[in-house]
Design a protein around this motif. Structure first.
Motif, PDB file in Angstrom:
ATOM      1  N   ALA A 246       0.829  -1.207   0.000  1.00  0.00           N
ATOM      2  CA  ALA A 246       0.000   0.000   0.000  1.00  0.00           C
ATOM      3  C   ALA A 246       0.859   1.252   0.000  1.00  0.00           C
ATOM      4  O   ALA A 246       0.537   2.242  -0.675  1.00  0.00           O
ATOM      5  CB  ALA A 246      -0.923  -0.010   1.220  1.00  0.00           C
ATOM      6  N   ASP A 247       1.967   1.232   0.736  1.00  0.00           N
ATOM      7  CA  ASP A 247       2.853   2.395   0.779  1.00  0.00           C
ATOM      8  C   ASP A 247       3.466   2.675  -0.589  1.00  0.00           C
ATOM      9  O   ASP A 247       3.561   3.827  -1.026  1.00  0.00           O
ATOM     10  CB  ASP A 247       3.974   2.172   1.802  1.00  0.00           C
ATOM     11  N   GLN A 248       3.904   1.618  -1.277  1.00  0.00           N
ATOM     12  CA  GLN A 248       4.471   1.781  -2.615  1.00  0.00           C
ATOM     13  C   GLN A 248       3.446   2.360  -3.578  1.00  0.00           C
ATOM     14  O   GLN A 248       3.751   3.255  -4.367  1.00  0.00           O
ATOM     15  CB  GLN A 248       4.972   0.430  -3.140  1.00  0.00           C
ATOM     16  N   LEU A 249       2.222   1.843  -3.494  1.00  0.00           N
ATOM     17  CA  LEU A 249       1.169   2.307  -4.392  1.00  0.00           C
ATOM     18  C   LEU A 249       0.832   3.773  -4.146  1.00  0.00           C
ATOM     19  O   LEU A 249       0.707   4.559  -5.094  1.00  0.00           O
ATOM     20  CB  LEU A 249      -0.080   1.451  -4.216  1.00  0.00           C
ATOM     21  N   ASN A 250       0.690   4.132  -2.881  1.00  0.00           N
ATOM     22  CA  ASN A 250       0.329   5.511  -2.546  1.00  0.00           C
ATOM     23  C   ASN A 250       1.405   6.498  -2.981  1.00  0.00           C
ATOM     24  O   ASN A 250       1.099   7.575  -3.498  1.00  0.00           O
ATOM     25  CB  ASN A 250       0.074   5.635  -1.042  1.00  0.00           C
ATOM     26  N   LYS A 251       2.660   6.146  -2.762  1.00  0.00           N
ATOM     27  CA  LYS A 251       3.761   7.030  -3.128  1.00  0.00           C
ATOM     28  C   LYS A 251       3.840   7.201  -4.641  1.00  0.00           C
ATOM     29  O   LYS A 251       3.984   8.324  -5.145  1.00  0.00           O
ATOM     30  CB  LYS A 251       5.079   6.481  -2.596  1.00  0.00           C
ATOM     31  N   ALA A 252       3.762   6.086  -5.374  1.00  0.00           N
ATOM     32  CA  ALA A 252       3.840   6.145  -6.835  1.00  0.00           C
ATOM     33  C   ALA A 252       2.662   6.916  -7.411  1.00  0.00           C
ATOM     34  O   ALA A 252       2.812   7.701  -8.353  1.00  0.00           O
ATOM     35  CB  ALA A 252       3.889   4.737  -7.421  1.00  0.00           C
ATOM     36  N   GLU A 253       1.491   6.715  -6.837  1.00  0.00           N
ATOM     37  CA  GLU A 253       0.286   7.409  -7.303  1.00  0.00           C
ATOM     38  C   GLU A 253       0.421   8.914  -7.099  1.00  0.00           C
ATOM     39  O   GLU A 253       0.121   9.713  -7.992  1.00  0.00           O
ATOM     40  CB  GLU A 253      -0.939   6.892  -6.554  1.00  0.00           C
ATOM     41  N   ALA A 254       0.897   9.311  -5.914  1.00  0.00           N
ATOM     42  CA  ALA A 254       1.057  10.732  -5.611  1.00  0.00           C
ATOM     43  C   ALA A 254       2.088  11.371  -6.532  1.00  0.00           C
ATOM     44  O   ALA A 254       1.895  12.497  -7.018  1.00  0.00           O
ATOM     45  CB  ALA A 254       1.472  10.912  -4.150  1.00  0.00           C
ATOM     46  N   ASN A 255       3.181  10.660  -6.789  1.00  0.00           N
ATOM     47  CA  ASN A 255       4.221  11.194  -7.678  1.00  0.00           C
ATOM     48  C   ASN A 255       3.696  11.362  -9.098  1.00  0.00           C
ATOM     49  O   ASN A 255       4.029  12.331  -9.788  1.00  0.00           O
ATOM     50  CB  ASN A 255       5.444  10.273  -7.685  1.00  0.00           C
ATOM     51  N   ALA A 256       2.873  10.418  -9.546  1.00  0.00           N
ATOM     52  CA  ALA A 256       2.327  10.499 -10.903  1.00  0.00           C
ATOM     53  C   ALA A 256       1.355  11.662 -11.039  1.00  0.00           C
ATOM     54  O   ALA A 256       1.314  12.331 -12.075  1.00  0.00           O
ATOM     55  CB  ALA A 256       1.642   9.183 -11.274  1.00  0.00           C
ATOM     56  N   VAL A 257       0.572  11.913  -9.999  1.00  0.00           N
ATOM     57  CA  VAL A 257      -0.397  13.002 -10.035  1.00  0.00           C
ATOM     58  C   VAL A 257       0.305  14.354 -10.131  1.00  0.00           C
ATOM     59  O   VAL A 257      -0.145  15.266 -10.834  1.00  0.00           O
ATOM     60  CB  VAL A 257      -1.308  12.959  -8.792  1.00  0.00           C
ATOM     61  N   SER A 258       1.434  14.496  -9.436  1.00  0.00           N
ATOM     62  CA  SER A 258       2.143  15.781  -9.411  1.00  0.00           C
ATOM     63  C   SER A 258       3.174  15.919 -10.526  1.00  0.00           C
ATOM     64  O   SER A 258       3.774  16.976 -10.685  1.00  0.00           O
ATOM     65  CB  SER A 258       2.841  15.965  -8.058  1.00  0.00           C
ATOM     66  N   TRP A 259       3.352  14.873 -11.322  1.00  0.00           N
ATOM     67  CA  TRP A 259       4.385  14.868 -12.361  1.00  0.00           C
ATOM     68  C   TRP A 259       3.989  15.737 -13.552  1.00  0.00           C
ATOM     69  O   TRP A 259       2.822  15.790 -13.940  1.00  0.00           O
ATOM     70  CB  TRP A 259       4.627  13.439 -12.845  1.00  0.00           C
ATOM     71  N   HIS A 260       4.976  16.435 -14.119  1.00  0.00           N
ATOM     72  CA  HIS A 260       4.761  17.208 -15.343  1.00  0.00           C
ATOM     73  C   HIS A 260       5.921  16.928 -16.297  1.00  0.00           C
ATOM     74  O   HIS A 260       7.043  16.631 -15.875  1.00  0.00           O
ATOM     75  CB  HIS A 260       4.705  18.705 -15.045  1.00  0.00           C
ATOM     76  N   PRO A 261       5.692  17.050 -17.601  1.00  0.00           N
ATOM     77  CA  PRO A 261       6.776  16.831 -18.568  1.00  0.00           C
ATOM     78  C   PRO A 261       7.929  17.806 -18.353  1.00  0.00           C
ATOM     79  O   PRO A 261       7.734  18.924 -17.893  1.00  0.00           O
ATOM     80  CB  PRO A 261       6.084  17.096 -19.923  1.00  0.00           C
ATOM     81  N   VAL A 262       9.120  17.351 -18.678  1.00  0.00           N
ATOM     82  CA  VAL A 262      10.306  18.207 -18.635  1.00  0.00           C
ATOM     83  C   VAL A 262      10.392  18.920 -19.970  1.00  0.00           C
ATOM     84  O   VAL A 262      10.320  18.304 -21.028  1.00  0.00           O
ATOM     85  CB  VAL A 262      11.581  17.389 -18.388  1.00  0.00           C
ATOM     86  N   VAL A 263      10.536  20.236 -19.943  1.00  0.00           N
ATOM     87  CA  VAL A 263      10.487  21.040 -21.153  1.00  0.00           C
ATOM     88  C   VAL A 263      11.731  21.893 -21.290  1.00  0.00           C
ATOM     89  O   VAL A 263      12.259  22.408 -20.319  1.00  0.00           O
ATOM     90  CB  VAL A 263       9.257  21.953 -21.149  1.00  0.00           C
ATOM     91  N   THR A 264      12.224  22.039 -22.521  1.00  0.00           N
ATOM     92  CA  THR A 264      13.298  22.981 -22.823  1.00  0.00           C
ATOM     93  C   THR A 264      13.063  23.502 -24.217  1.00  0.00           C
ATOM     94  O   THR A 264      12.202  23.034 -24.945  1.00  0.00           O
ATOM     95  CB  THR A 264      14.679  22.318 -22.716  1.00  0.00           C
ATOM     96  N   THR A 265      13.794  24.520 -24.624  1.00  0.00           N
ATOM     97  CA  THR A 265      13.716  25.008 -26.002  1.00  0.00           C
ATOM     98  C   THR A 265      15.096  24.975 -26.594  1.00  0.00           C
ATOM     99  O   THR A 265      16.094  24.941 -25.891  1.00  0.00           O
ATOM    100  CB  THR A 265      13.189  26.451 -26.074  1.00  0.00           C
ATOM    101  N   ALA A 266      15.149  24.976 -27.906  1.00  0.00           N
ATOM    102  CA  ALA A 266      16.432  25.031 -28.601  1.00  0.00           C
ATOM    103  C   ALA A 266      16.384  26.217 -29.551  1.00  0.00           C
ATOM    104  O   ALA A 266      15.481  26.327 -30.364  1.00  0.00           O
ATOM    105  CB  ALA A 266      16.683  23.750 -29.380  1.00  0.00           C
ATOM    106  N   ALA A 267      17.330  27.110 -29.448  1.00  0.00           N
ATOM    107  CA  ALA A 267      17.338  28.309 -30.284  1.00  0.00           C
ATOM    108  C   ALA A 267      18.074  28.053 -31.589  1.00  0.00           C
ATOM    109  O   ALA A 267      18.968  27.213 -31.661  1.00  0.00           O
ATOM    110  CB  ALA A 267      18.009  29.460 -29.536  1.00  0.00           C
TER     111      ALA A 267
END
Length: 269
Positions: A246-267
């Motif tokens: 249950a601890d593994q599931l809760n932690k992974a679930e919370a991390n997935a909910v707060s996760w956002h793509p990593v973004v950069t630009t190239a000039a």
């Protein structure tokens, strides 16, 4: 040399390498990094309607992935084309992929090759697409050349190209079979928010293919993909949960909910 520009992402913590030229574009990028896709759309639309190519590409990407707007591949194609006609190589590549795969538009091999050839030329390289026969698009008939071309785009941060190249490494087609390299490329694409790659990355962690087996990481990436509508990932997620605490599931679930793509630009240089 003209680099791939627009909204790009790499795995890991890579800093913003060049500030966008237009304030509206910068505001949109800041909103995207926070996961505020609605405001990213609002800001980029301002620049896109002024004819700013990178914003046109970024807006197309939002429509293609359904971020901040209802997913609409036809509208994505229109914005990609607007940017591509201004020489944006990332948009040229994306258009080539859409025509090759028939994503939202009728498949058109000639158009696919034309746009990908333009992307190659825009990237400062001599065109190397004469090997592509129009029938069947050609990538599957010459894996070594396919790997070369995908590598060129993948090195510029193109998620779809990274994902396709990972598949070639996984199967040993056109390149030596290398599951570690396939894992790295899959992770890079997944970190950008490419849901098919996120599902594949979950499978790699679950099976230990190219990386040490890690069920918590597998569940996390399956959850990321499932939250973006991937039904296969959702199914695998449920099956994997049966073997986790249950601890593994809760932690992974919370991390997935707060996760956002990593973004950069190239000039452009």
């Amino acid at each position: 040399m003209a680099k791939f520009n627009g909204l790009l992402g790499y795995a890991g913590a890579i800093a913003l390498v060049a500030a966008p030229v237009f304030a509206d574009t910068a505001d949109g990028l800041a909103a995207f990094k926070k996961g505020d896709y609605a405001n990213a759309y609002k800001e980029w639309k301002i620049s896109a309607e002024k004819g700013q190519a990178e914003a046109e590409y970024d807006l197309g990407l939002l429509y293609a992935r359904g971020l901040g707007v209802k997913r609409d591949l036809a509208v994505a194609q229109q914005w990609y084309e607007a940017a591509a006609l201004q020489g944006n190589s990332q948009a040229e590549f994306s258009l080539g992929q859409m025509y090759a795969q028939g994503w939202g538009i009728p498949p058109d091999n000639a158009a696919a090759v034309r746009w990908m050839e333009m992307a190659s030329a825009s990237n400062g390289e001599d065109s190397d697409l004469a090997w592509l026969p129009l029938e069947g698009y050609g990538l599957q008939s010459n894996y070594a050349k396919a790997a070369y071309w995908y590598r060129m785009a993948a090195d510029q941060g193109h998620a779809e190209a990274q994902f396709e190249l990972a598949d070639l490494y996984s199967q040993g087609k056109g390149v030596p079979r290398d599951q570690t390299e396939a894992f790295k490329l899959t992770k890079s694409a997944a970190t950008q928010g490419f849901s098919r790659a996120a599902t594949a990355l979950g499978w790699r962690y679950a099976s230990g293919r190219g990386v040490e087996k890690d069920e918590a990481q597998a569940f996390f990436w399956y959850t990321v993909a499932a939250r973006r509508g991937d039904k296969m990932a959702a199914k695998q997620r449920v099956q994997l949960a049966e073997h986790m605490s249950a601890d593994q599931l809760n932690k992974a679930e919370a991390n997935a909910v707060s996760w956002h793509p990593v973004v950069t630009t190239a000039a452009k240089k």
